[in-house]
Design an enzyme around this catalytic site. Structure first.
Site, PDB file in Angstrom:
ATOM      1  CE  LYS A 177      -5.715   7.194  16.193  1.00  0.00           C
ATOM      2  NZ  LYS A 177      -5.748   6.662  14.845  1.00  0.00           N
TER       3      LYS A 177
ATOM      4  N   GLY B 138       0.837  -1.198   0.000  1.00  0.00           N
ATOM      5  CA  GLY B 138       0.000   0.000   0.000  1.00  0.00           C
ATOM      6  C   GLY B 138       0.867   1.241   0.000  1.00  0.00           C
TER       7      GLY B 138
HETATM    8  P1  NAD Z   1      -4.327   5.498   1.839  1.00  0.00           P
HETATM    9  O1  NAD Z   1      -5.662   5.355   1.178  1.00  0.00           O
HETATM   10  O2  NAD Z   1      -3.576   6.761   1.667  1.00  0.00           O
HETATM   11  O3  NAD Z   1      -3.370   4.318   1.370  1.00  0.00           O
HETATM   12  C1  NAD Z   1      -3.795   2.990   1.202  1.00  0.00           C
HETATM   13  C2  NAD Z   1      -3.068   2.460  -0.027  1.00  0.00           C
HETATM   14  O4  NAD Z   1      -3.276   1.047  -0.104  1.00  0.00           O
HETATM   15  C3  NAD Z   1      -3.583   3.056  -1.341  1.00  0.00           C
HETATM   16  O5  NAD Z   1      -2.481   3.517  -2.082  1.00  0.00           O
HETATM   17  C4  NAD Z   1      -4.249   1.861  -2.033  1.00  0.00           C
HETATM   18  O6  NAD Z   1      -4.168   1.932  -3.458  1.00  0.00           O
HETATM   19  C5  NAD Z   1      -3.386   0.726  -1.485  1.00  0.00           C
HETATM   20  N1  NAD Z   1      -3.999  -0.595  -1.644  1.00  0.00           N
HETATM   21  C6  NAD Z   1      -5.238  -1.015  -1.295  1.00  0.00           C
HETATM   22  N2  NAD Z   1      -5.409  -2.303  -1.651  1.00  0.00           N
HETATM   23  C7  NAD Z   1      -4.254  -2.705  -2.238  1.00  0.00           C
HETATM   24  C8  NAD Z   1      -3.818  -3.921  -2.831  1.00  0.00           C
HETATM   25  N3  NAD Z   1      -4.620  -4.984  -2.900  1.00  0.00           N
HETATM   26  N4  NAD Z   1      -2.565  -3.995  -3.326  1.00  0.00           N
HETATM   27  C9  NAD Z   1      -1.722  -2.920  -3.291  1.00  0.00           C
HETATM   28  N5  NAD Z   1      -2.097  -1.723  -2.747  1.00  0.00           N
HETATM   29  C10 NAD Z   1      -3.337  -1.630  -2.224  1.00  0.00           C
HETATM   30  O7  NAD Z   1      -4.571   5.182   3.387  1.00  0.00           O
HETATM   31  P2  NAD Z   1      -3.756   5.741   4.648  1.00  0.00           P
HETATM   32  O8  NAD Z   1      -4.242   7.106   4.975  1.00  0.00           O
HETATM   33  O9  NAD Z   1      -2.317   5.510   4.464  1.00  0.00           O
HETATM   34  O10 NAD Z   1      -4.338   4.799   5.803  1.00  0.00           O
HETATM   35  C11 NAD Z   1      -3.929   3.453   5.975  1.00  0.00           C
HETATM   36  C12 NAD Z   1      -4.440   3.000   7.345  1.00  0.00           C
HETATM   37  O11 NAD Z   1      -3.737   3.751   8.344  1.00  0.00           O
HETATM   38  C13 NAD Z   1      -5.918   3.292   7.568  1.00  0.00           C
HETATM   39  O12 NAD Z   1      -6.522   2.275   8.323  1.00  0.00           O
HETATM   40  C14 NAD Z   1      -5.919   4.597   8.347  1.00  0.00           C
HETATM   41  O13 NAD Z   1      -7.051   4.783   9.168  1.00  0.00           O
HETATM   42  C15 NAD Z   1      -4.667   4.420   9.196  1.00  0.00           C
HETATM   43  N6  NAD Z   1      -4.080   5.694   9.644  1.00  0.00           N
HETATM   44  C16 NAD Z   1      -3.795   6.668   8.737  1.00  0.00           C
HETATM   45  C17 NAD Z   1      -3.225   7.853   9.179  1.00  0.00           C
HETATM   46  C18 NAD Z   1      -2.875   8.977   8.213  1.00  0.00           C
HETATM   47  O14 NAD Z   1      -2.440  10.032   8.660  1.00  0.00           O
HETATM   48  N7  NAD Z   1      -2.984   8.794   6.912  1.00  0.00           N
HETATM   49  C19 NAD Z   1      -2.944   8.026  10.550  1.00  0.00           C
HETATM   50  C20 NAD Z   1      -3.235   6.994  11.448  1.00  0.00           C
HETATM   51  C21 NAD Z   1      -3.817   5.819  10.970  1.00  0.00           C
HETATM   52  O1  KPL Z   2      -7.619  10.392  14.981  1.00  0.00           O
HETATM   53  C1  KPL Z   2      -8.345  11.331  14.723  1.00  0.00           C
HETATM   54  C2  KPL Z   2      -8.972  11.335  13.370  1.00  0.00           C
HETATM   55  O2  KPL Z   2      -9.294  12.404  12.842  1.00  0.00           O
HETATM   56  O3  KPL Z   2      -9.129  10.236  12.820  1.00  0.00           O
HETATM   57  C3  KPL Z   2      -8.638  12.354  15.767  1.00  0.00           C
HETATM   58  C4  KPL Z   2      -7.833  13.605  15.504  1.00  0.00           C
HETATM   59  C5  KPL Z   2      -8.238  11.823  17.146  1.00  0.00           C
HETATM   60  C6  KPL Z   2     -10.081  12.687  15.834  1.00  0.00           C
HETATM   61  O4  KPL Z   2     -10.840  11.575  16.170  1.00  0.00           O
END
Ligand code: NAD
Ligand code: KPL
Length: 319
Positions: A198, A23
């Protein structure tokens, strides 16, 4: 010399395991660039040949941090490459994680480490069931990153990563790689408490910001709704044996609302950009567990109904 370079077993034992990153989205790119920058071997796994060609044409992954941009020529491959995987970081959304990992089961070595970055609960168990021959480590991350363009990520919010294996409290030796890469982290024997906490924060804040179409800070105008949700969630957590995760939940939710007052929640951003949300792994998961435990949660159920109605009205997926 104990490890002659032409001795295959000796060189294999000395080679650091490759970090395969599944991903190449926001968090996947954030981890890949930091690990690569520290000199560790990294491979990005993208869906298919077309995505691989697009990535290679761009020359690498770009990380922007504190106004500085740098591009790193990280090696990439498709899901169907035949390189064995010893360490896999799953950086897909919760709803994609199981299917994506299933596509790699044949490549995963016996005892491989699989790190799961997904928010919420439910997807981790689905992945663990799909790869019983691997060690699944859950990660609860408060780091913030977003993609400003294809193959480019902005590290927007310093945060922290809690890691843990619900079935084995022993910390893995590869935590050194995270230290070397400047990835703030700590191993915990009780990762479920972190994930539940969380989830509860996200359930008390994110859906309301969608329904009221507001920034986190504006939820202070809906203080009674927030308080009722916190009370039900704290009760639910306690019923699930997560009393530590339940403690002072309302106070922490208010603290997070104030600290992130100017931000839009991640769910609000998903909806605003017409993307699928992770509702089933957050509010949906909490409601399902409440039903299973016969735990009264009328405000949570009502919130889920309103959110589903809102998503439906905008043509977005409700699962
Ligand atoms: P995103 O959508 O930016 O990235 C996910 C990637 O996975 C995409 O590029 C998608 O094309 C790829 N993908 C999906 N299926 C695939 C497959 N079969 N093969 C190859 N690639 C594949 O998502 P993100 O924001 O990075 O979030 C990922 C996880 O992390 C989520 O559960 C999110 O809630 C968590 N998270 C994200 C953040 C943040 O700041 N972005 C912070 C904390 C937690
Ligand atoms: O994690 C968050 C989100 O936006 O997903 C915060 C900032 C804690 C709000 O729920």
């Amino acid at each position: 010399m104990f490890f002659a370079l032409d001795h295959p077993q000796a060189t294999d034992a000395m080679k650091p395991a490759i970090w395969h990153i599944l991903g190449a989205g926001s968090l996947g790119s954030l981890w890949a660039t930091r690990l690569h920058r520290a000199g560790l071997p990294v491979r990005l796994i993208v869906r298919d040949a077309a995505r691989l060609a697009a990535y290679q044409a761009g020359g690498g992954l770009t990380l922007e941090h504190n106004g500085q941009r740098r591009t790193y020529p990280i090696e990439a491959q498709t899901l169907d490459s035949d390189e064995p995987i010893e360490r896999l970081l799953v950086a897909c959304k919760a709803y994609d994680a199981e299917r994506a990992v299933r596509a790699l089961t044949g490549r995963l070595a016996q005892g491989a480490d699989v790190l799961l970055l997904q928010n919420g609960l439910g997807s981790q168990q689905a992945v663990a069931d799909a790869v019983p021959h691997a060690r699944c480590v859950c990660v609860s991350s408060t780091e913030g990153a977003f993609r400003d363009e294809d193959w480019s990520v902005v590290f927007a919010g310093q945060g922290f990563n809690w890691l843990g294996d619900p079935y084995d409290p022993a910390p893995p030796d590869w935590l050194n790689d995270l230290t070397a890469s400047g990835i703030a982290h700590q191993w915990t024997p009780d990762i479920f408490a972190r994930l539940w906490r969380k989830l509860a924060l996200n359930c008390s804040i994110n859906p309301l910001t969608v329904l009221h179409e507001c920034r986190n800070g504006e939820l202070l105008d809906h203080a009674q709704e927030v308080e009722t949700l916190c009370a039900e969630l704290a009760h639910l957590l306690t019923r699930c044996g997560q009393s530590e995760a339940a403690s002072d939940l309302h106070a922490e939710v208010l603290r997070v609302i104030e600290a992130t007052a100017a931000n839009y929640s991640s769910m609000h951003q998903d909806v605003a950009q017409g993307r699928r949300t992770e509702i089933s792994y957050l509010l949906g998961y909490a409601c399902d567990v409440a039903a299973r435990h016969h735990c009264p949660a009328p405000a949570l159920y009502r919130l889920r109904e309103r959110l589903i109605g809102y998503l439906k009205a905008r043509g977005l997926r409700t699962d």
